[in-house]
Design an enzyme around this catalytic site. Structure first.
Site, PDB file in Angstrom:
ATOM      1  N   TYR A   1      -5.568   9.152   2.538  1.00  0.00           N
ATOM      2  CA  TYR A   1      -5.070   7.773   2.653  1.00  0.00           C
ATOM      3  C   TYR A   1      -6.210   6.826   3.046  1.00  0.00           C
ATOM      4  CZ  TYR A   1      -3.124   3.744   5.142  1.00  0.00           C
ATOM      5  OH  TYR A   1      -2.881   2.478   5.607  1.00  0.00           O
TER       6      TYR A   1
ATOM      7  N   ALA B   1       0.836  -1.205   0.000  1.00  0.00           N
ATOM      8  CA  ALA B   1       0.000   0.000   0.000  1.00  0.00           C
ATOM      9  C   ALA B   1       0.866   1.249   0.000  1.00  0.00           C
ATOM     10  CB  ALA B   1      -0.906   0.016   1.238  1.00  0.00           C
TER      11      ALA B   1
END
Length: 284
Positions: free
Chosen positions: A125, A60
């Site tokens: 995020y 990620a």
């Protein structure tokens, strides 16, 4: 079992590969240098060639503050990359696990969030990680989504290592004391993720070490275990401004894990002691 693990160069991916090897599985860990997750064709070809039985997608874009400005890169990795790897898993019939985060919640209140609670990310995020969850849910009827928090492991930088480094030159530190969560040791978490991927108990779960604390309390425990004489003063989130908003409440309920028959992880204090011992052995 042949398992592909993305994010191998990170803390969790590294420990998942090591844990799988200890179980005798054929583990294939890849980092961004090995496979560009934002390249759909490359992902498709890699997975179809490898033919894994399962994929644990821990890669990620995790630079929370940077993500607020570097939005395109963050979206490409966390959303598009997740779509591509999930599509590839579907093509080859591999079990799929997506590692998500406490940042999908808004951090309001003091009660632990349930898996079924409304999501409401307050930063970019968290928004991209939530969108990644949605992509997985839309692409794969059977899947694992595992939300984790406050991770620390041997491979990479983390809060524990930062505190120990600061302790070398500082006798006093100000640490945020009004954000609460569960520190999570990737060594413990890796074993649980493998237990899960071995099962057919699909769904969305929360996974972390047991117990809650603030960052300041976590810091104090680190210095206690390390036998470092450092005074920790708790400050407010407002006194330590960051580009991205941090959730004040990152407590997550793990009742669903227990109900599914998975063993709870050790307390975060036990996990920290284990980790600090491993760190000292690694230094020697």
């Amino acid at each position: 079992m042949k398992i592909l693990v993305t994010g191998y160069t990170g803390q969790l991916g590294y420990d998942v590969v090591k844990a799988g090897e200890r179980r005798g599985y054929e583990m294939h860990g890849v980092g961004s240098a090995d496979l560009d997750l934002t390249n759909q064709q490359a992902v498709k070809e890699y997975v179809e060639t490898l033919q894994p039985d399962a994929i644990i997608h821990s890669a990620a874009y995790t630079a929370v503050d940077k993500a607020e400005d570097d939005r395109e890169a963050c979206w490409n990795v966390n959303v598009n990359g997740t779509s591509y790897i999930a599509e590839a898993a579907k093509t080859v019939g591999a079990k799929f696990m997506y590692i998500s985060t406490d940042y999908v919640f808004d951090g309001q209140g003091e009660e632990p969030f349930l898996e079924t609670d409304s999501t409401n990310p307050v930063g970019y995020y968290g928004l991209t990680k939530l969108e990644g969850e949605k992509r997985v849910q839309s692409l794969l009827a059977d899947h694992f989504i595992v939300r984790i928090s406050w991770v620390f492991g041997l491979n990479g930088n983390n809060f524990v290592k930062t505190m120990l480094r600061l302790a070398e030159t500082r006798q006093e530190l100000n640490v945020v004391g009004d954000q609460y969560g569960s520190p999570t040791y990737t060594f413990d978490l890796a074993r649980l993720l493998l237990d899960m991927i071995e099962s057919e108990k699909y769904g969305t779960y929360h996974a972390s070490n047991e117990g809650f604390c603030s960052w300041a309390e976590f810091a104090r425990e680190i210095f206690k275990v390390a036998e470092k004489d450092v005074k920790v003063s708790a400050i407010t989130t407002e006194e330590y401004p960051t580009r991205a908003v941090r959730p004040k409440n990152s407590r997550m309920s793990k009742q669903k894990l227990v109900d599914a028959g998975f063993s709870p992880l050790p307390t975060w204090q036990e996990a920290l002691k284990h980790y600090m011992n491993e760190l000292s052995l690694e230094v020697k």
